[in-house]
Design a protein around this motif. Structure first.
Motif, PDB file in Angstrom:
ATOM      1  N   SER A 222      73.676  33.113  69.019  1.00  0.00           N
ATOM      2  CA  SER A 222      72.588  33.360  68.325  1.00  0.00           C
ATOM      3  C   SER A 222      71.510  33.090  69.077  1.00  0.00           C
ATOM      4  CB  SER A 222      72.615  32.238  66.940  1.00  0.00           C
ATOM      5  OG  SER A 222      72.305  31.076  67.386  1.00  0.00           O
ATOM      6  N   PRO A 223      70.378  33.753  68.399  1.00  0.00           N
ATOM      7  CA  PRO A 223      69.014  33.438  69.123  1.00  0.00           C
ATOM      8  C   PRO A 223      68.849  31.921  69.490  1.00  0.00           C
ATOM      9  CG  PRO A 223      68.728  34.852  67.382  1.00  0.00           C
ATOM     10  CD  PRO A 223      69.985  34.455  67.121  1.00  0.00           C
ATOM     11  N   GLY A 224      69.382  31.047  68.536  1.00  0.00           N
ATOM     12  CA  GLY A 224      69.202  29.657  68.951  1.00  0.00           C
ATOM     13  C   GLY A 224      70.086  29.039  70.092  1.00  0.00           C
ATOM     14  N   GLY A 225      71.021  29.885  70.408  1.00  0.00           N
ATOM     15  CA  GLY A 225      72.126  29.501  71.250  1.00  0.00           C
ATOM     16  C   GLY A 225      73.385  28.978  70.576  1.00  0.00           C
ATOM     17  N   GLN A 226      73.529  29.157  69.123  1.00  0.00           N
ATOM     18  CA  GLN A 226      74.738  28.600  68.308  1.00  0.00           C
ATOM     19  C   GLN A 226      75.877  29.297  68.761  1.00  0.00           C
ATOM     20  OE1 GLN A 226      71.656  28.628  67.039  1.00  0.00           O
ATOM     21  NE2 GLN A 226      71.211  26.541  66.624  1.00  0.00           N
ATOM     22  N   ASN A 227      77.065  28.948  69.067  1.00  0.00           N
ATOM     23  CA  ASN A 227      78.350  29.724  69.382  1.00  0.00           C
ATOM     24  C   ASN A 227      79.222  29.906  68.126  1.00  0.00           C
ATOM     25  OD1 ASN A 227      80.631  30.813  70.435  1.00  0.00           O
ATOM     26  ND2 ASN A 227      80.568  29.677  72.099  1.00  0.00           N
ATOM     27  N   GLY A 228      79.208  30.975  67.501  1.00  0.00           N
ATOM     28  CA  GLY A 228      79.945  31.224  66.320  1.00  0.00           C
ATOM     29  C   GLY A 228      81.502  31.217  66.539  1.00  0.00           C
ATOM     30  N   ASN A 229      82.032  31.386  67.939  1.00  0.00           N
ATOM     31  CA  ASN A 229      83.354  31.328  68.431  1.00  0.00           C
ATOM     32  C   ASN A 229      84.034  29.907  67.948  1.00  0.00           C
ATOM     33  OD1 ASN A 229      83.645  33.571  69.818  1.00  0.00           O
ATOM     34  ND2 ASN A 229      82.895  32.965  71.601  1.00  0.00           N
ATOM     35  N   THR A 230      83.368  28.888  67.634  1.00  0.00           N
ATOM     36  CA  THR A 230      83.805  27.731  67.391  1.00  0.00           C
ATOM     37  C   THR A 230      83.881  27.243  65.895  1.00  0.00           C
ATOM     38  OG1 THR A 230      81.506  26.343  67.640  1.00  0.00           O
ATOM     39  CG2 THR A 230      83.062  26.830  69.551  1.00  0.00           C
ATOM     40  N   VAL A 231      83.181  28.308  65.085  1.00  0.00           N
ATOM     41  CA  VAL A 231      83.033  28.023  63.539  1.00  0.00           C
ATOM     42  C   VAL A 231      83.851  29.157  62.590  1.00  0.00           C
ATOM     43  CG1 VAL A 231      81.800  27.582  61.690  1.00  0.00           C
ATOM     44  CG2 VAL A 231      81.048  26.661  64.043  1.00  0.00           C
ATOM     45  N   THR A 232      84.650  28.956  61.754  1.00  0.00           N
ATOM     46  CA  THR A 232      85.072  29.946  60.843  1.00  0.00           C
ATOM     47  C   THR A 232      84.136  29.927  59.418  1.00  0.00           C
ATOM     48  OG1 THR A 232      87.556  29.411  61.636  1.00  0.00           O
ATOM     49  CG2 THR A 232      87.087  30.432  59.428  1.00  0.00           C
ATOM     50  N   GLY A 233      83.652  30.974  59.462  1.00  0.00           N
ATOM     51  CA  GLY A 233      82.730  31.235  58.150  1.00  0.00           C
ATOM     52  C   GLY A 233      82.053  32.726  58.276  1.00  0.00           C
ATOM     53  N   PHE A 234      80.868  32.721  57.732  1.00  0.00           N
ATOM     54  CA  PHE A 234      80.029  34.073  57.654  1.00  0.00           C
ATOM     55  C   PHE A 234      78.621  34.031  58.332  1.00  0.00           C
ATOM     56  CE2 PHE A 234      82.643  33.852  53.756  1.00  0.00           C
ATOM     57  CZ  PHE A 234      83.280  35.191  53.976  1.00  0.00           C
ATOM     58  N   ASP A 235      78.092  34.857  58.503  1.00  0.00           N
ATOM     59  CA  ASP A 235      76.912  35.083  59.112  1.00  0.00           C
ATOM     60  C   ASP A 235      76.304  35.959  57.827  1.00  0.00           C
ATOM     61  OD1 ASP A 235      77.577  37.766  59.430  1.00  0.00           O
ATOM     62  OD2 ASP A 235      76.702  37.616  61.509  1.00  0.00           O
ATOM     63  N   CYS A 236      74.911  36.333  57.806  1.00  0.00           N
ATOM     64  CA  CYS A 236      74.520  36.883  56.455  1.00  0.00           C
ATOM     65  C   CYS A 236      75.055  38.295  55.901  1.00  0.00           C
ATOM     66  CB  CYS A 236      72.877  37.047  56.586  1.00  0.00           C
ATOM     67  SG  CYS A 236      72.517  38.228  57.851  1.00  0.00           S
ATOM     68  N   SER A 237      75.180  38.884  57.026  1.00  0.00           N
ATOM     69  CA  SER A 237      75.949  40.553  56.821  1.00  0.00           C
ATOM     70  C   SER A 237      77.341  40.327  56.744  1.00  0.00           C
ATOM     71  CB  SER A 237      75.506  41.472  57.807  1.00  0.00           C
ATOM     72  OG  SER A 237      75.779  40.982  59.092  1.00  0.00           O
ATOM     73  N   GLY A 238      77.995  39.488  57.345  1.00  0.00           N
ATOM     74  CA  GLY A 238      79.397  39.306  57.282  1.00  0.00           C
ATOM     75  C   GLY A 238      79.855  38.852  55.681  1.00  0.00           C
ATOM     76  N   LEU A 239      78.860  37.955  55.070  1.00  0.00           N
ATOM     77  CA  LEU A 239      79.036  37.673  53.518  1.00  0.00           C
ATOM     78  C   LEU A 239      78.723  38.858  52.721  1.00  0.00           C
ATOM     79  CD1 LEU A 239      79.333  35.572  51.606  1.00  0.00           C
ATOM     80  CD2 LEU A 239      76.937  35.243  51.307  1.00  0.00           C
ATOM     81  N   ASP A 299      73.141  33.633  50.087  1.00  0.00           N
ATOM     82  CA  ASP A 299      73.312  33.995  51.151  1.00  0.00           C
ATOM     83  C   ASP A 299      73.685  33.081  52.167  1.00  0.00           C
ATOM     84  OD1 ASP A 299      71.206  32.084  51.102  1.00  0.00           O
ATOM     85  OD2 ASP A 299      69.981  33.096  52.585  1.00  0.00           O
ATOM     86  N   ALA A 300      74.128  33.733  53.399  1.00  0.00           N
ATOM     87  CA  ALA A 300      74.623  32.677  54.432  1.00  0.00           C
ATOM     88  C   ALA A 300      73.429  32.475  55.333  1.00  0.00           C
ATOM     89  CB  ALA A 300      75.733  33.286  55.240  1.00  0.00           C
ATOM     90  N   PRO A 301      72.538  31.263  55.231  1.00  0.00           N
ATOM     91  CA  PRO A 301      71.195  31.336  55.611  1.00  0.00           C
ATOM     92  C   PRO A 301      71.210  31.395  57.233  1.00  0.00           C
ATOM     93  CG  PRO A 301      71.762  29.344  54.590  1.00  0.00           C
ATOM     94  CD  PRO A 301      72.901  30.317  54.450  1.00  0.00           C
ATOM     95  N   ARG A 302      71.617  30.416  57.789  1.00  0.00           N
ATOM     96  CA  ARG A 302      71.505  30.051  59.278  1.00  0.00           C
ATOM     97  C   ARG A 302      72.344  29.192  59.935  1.00  0.00           C
ATOM     98  NH1 ARG A 302      67.381  27.629  56.642  1.00  0.00           N
ATOM     99  NH2 ARG A 302      67.068  25.582  56.896  1.00  0.00           N
ATOM    100  N   PRO A 303      72.580  28.993  61.157  1.00  0.00           N
ATOM    101  CA  PRO A 303      73.497  27.929  61.615  1.00  0.00           C
ATOM    102  C   PRO A 303      73.174  26.381  61.087  1.00  0.00           C
ATOM    103  CG  PRO A 303      73.049  29.414  63.449  1.00  0.00           C
ATOM    104  CD  PRO A 303      71.985  29.880  62.277  1.00  0.00           C
ATOM    105  N   GLY A 304      74.358  25.941  60.582  1.00  0.00           N
ATOM    106  CA  GLY A 304      74.129  24.468  60.183  1.00  0.00           C
ATOM    107  C   GLY A 304      73.989  24.427  58.648  1.00  0.00           C
ATOM    108  N   LYS A 305      73.683  25.787  58.112  1.00  0.00           N
ATOM    109  CA  LYS A 305      73.368  25.791  56.416  1.00  0.00           C
ATOM    110  C   LYS A 305      74.477  26.585  55.959  1.00  0.00           C
ATOM    111  CE  LYS A 305      69.852  23.336  56.541  1.00  0.00           C
ATOM    112  NZ  LYS A 305      69.846  21.861  55.814  1.00  0.00           N
ATOM    113  N   PRO A 306      75.496  26.173  55.061  1.00  0.00           N
ATOM    114  CA  PRO A 306      76.499  27.081  54.617  1.00  0.00           C
ATOM    115  C   PRO A 306      76.067  28.062  53.442  1.00  0.00           C
ATOM    116  CG  PRO A 306      76.299  24.923  53.379  1.00  0.00           C
ATOM    117  CD  PRO A 306      75.286  24.785  54.673  1.00  0.00           C
TER     118      PRO A 306
END
Length: 332
Positions: A222-239, A299-306
């Motif tokens: 992500s722009p903030g450097g968060q790595n989605g490879n380590t988390v199972t979930g959604f980003d906003c458009s994935g949801l 929505d799926a708002p941002r890294p760290g927020k479900p």
């Protein structure tokens, strides 16, 4: 599909005004000679059809999509950077590339009869300027319109700028919409999508995560450097993609592409299930949620927020509302 873009809610409208209104109301290279199938304001249709055949690299649909992205067909639009008119020419670019399209002896950037043919001519000039660059000619031309020919030549194609990549993707999706294709969501499908999204409340945020089957690991980063490879979930458009897949509607993967593939919805006609888009312009859409009524969305708002319920004014750059429609074209 007629009217294939989400409408900008008022030029210069603030998020607060839009929220108040909602709560209150609860590919391939182009082919020369192609016809205009996009829905455009009637007063510009003939201009776009004529100018859109200026050269083989430009089509009427492509030109219409560009004008929609640049200004929403607003001849009085002016950006914070100083771009002017329906085609959003910077003054220096207009000085060197603007033409007197209607033959009245004046080159007026605010006059669509001058600005629309000037935009087509400028696209043709750019297409020639980057014709030796590898890759899709249309994409390279659009990227050069946004970021400059030098950047396209330097990177050997569309440069790695997020704004430019979204710009190319969105305009291409608009221009290539299949007339008579995907149908917009009905109220039953909207209810199904909302129910599916509700079922995912509490699911972690994952950058690049989520697909039609449900939560998935994402990508880096992500722009903030968060790595989605380590988390199972959604980003906003994935949801939103997942929720509408459950309703039988296939959406593109990114928020910008979903914006381009949605029907326009004006504030008085917004209903639960519509998609709510955030950004400062059509080319900078960065977030999407599913409207549920009363000024709230899921929505799926941002890294760290479900995945959660969020007020529409959770971000200050609420830009447009669109009704989801099936994507009948190949993935962009």
């Amino acid at each position: 599909m007629k009217g294939s873009t989400a409408a900008v809610i008022g030029v210069g409208a603030t998020a607060a005004v839009v929220v108040a209104a909602l709560v209150q109301t609860a590919g391939d290279d182009p082919v020369a000679g192609a016809a205009l199938s996009m829905a455009v304001p009637a007063e510009y249709r003939t201009l776009i059809e004529k100018a859109g055949n200026t050269c083989p690299e430009v089509s009427p649909n492509l030109l219409a999509a560009l004008l929609m992205q640049e200004s929403g067909f607003n001849p009085n639009a002016k950006s914070r950077a100083g771009a002017q008119g329906i085609a959003q020419f910077m003054p220096s670019t207009w000085e060197s590339h603007g033409i007197d399209g209607n033959g009245d002896g004046i080159r007026d950037v605010w006059d669509p009869e001058d600005a629309i043919p000037s935009s087509a001519k400028y696209l043709c000039t750019i297409a020639d300027d980057v014709k030796g660059v590898p890759g899709n000619k249309q994409n390279n031309m659009l990227a050069a319109y946004n970021a400059g020919s030098g950047a396209v030549r330097e990177y050997g194609g569309v440069p790695p700028y997020k704004e430019t990549q979204n710009y190319v993707r969105s305009i291409t999706a608009l221009a290539n919409q299949n007339p008579g294709g995907g149908k917009v969501a009905d109220t039953g499908q909207a209810a199904t999508a909302i129910s599916a999204a509700k079922g995912m409340i509490g699911t972690p945020y994952s950058w690049g995560g989520g697909n039609a089957s449900g939560p998935s690991t994402g990508i880096c980063c992500s722009p903030g450097g968060q790595n989605g490879n380590t988390v199972t979930g959604f980003d906003c458009s994935g949801l939103t993609l997942y929720a509408y897949a459950k309703a039988g509607i296939t959406l593109p993967r990114t928020a910008a592409a979903q914006y381009a593939a949605s029907e326009p919805v004006q504030p008085g006609n917004v209903r639960p299930g519509d998609l709510v888009f955030y950004g400062t312009s059509a080319t900078s859409i960065h977030h999407v949620g599913i409207y549920v009524g009363g000024g709230w969305m899921i929505d799926a708002p941002r890294p760290g927020k479900p995945v959660r319920y969020s007020p529409l004014d959770t971000m200050r750059d609420l830009f447009a509302v669109g009704r989801p429609a099936s994507n009948t074209n190949k993935e962009i």
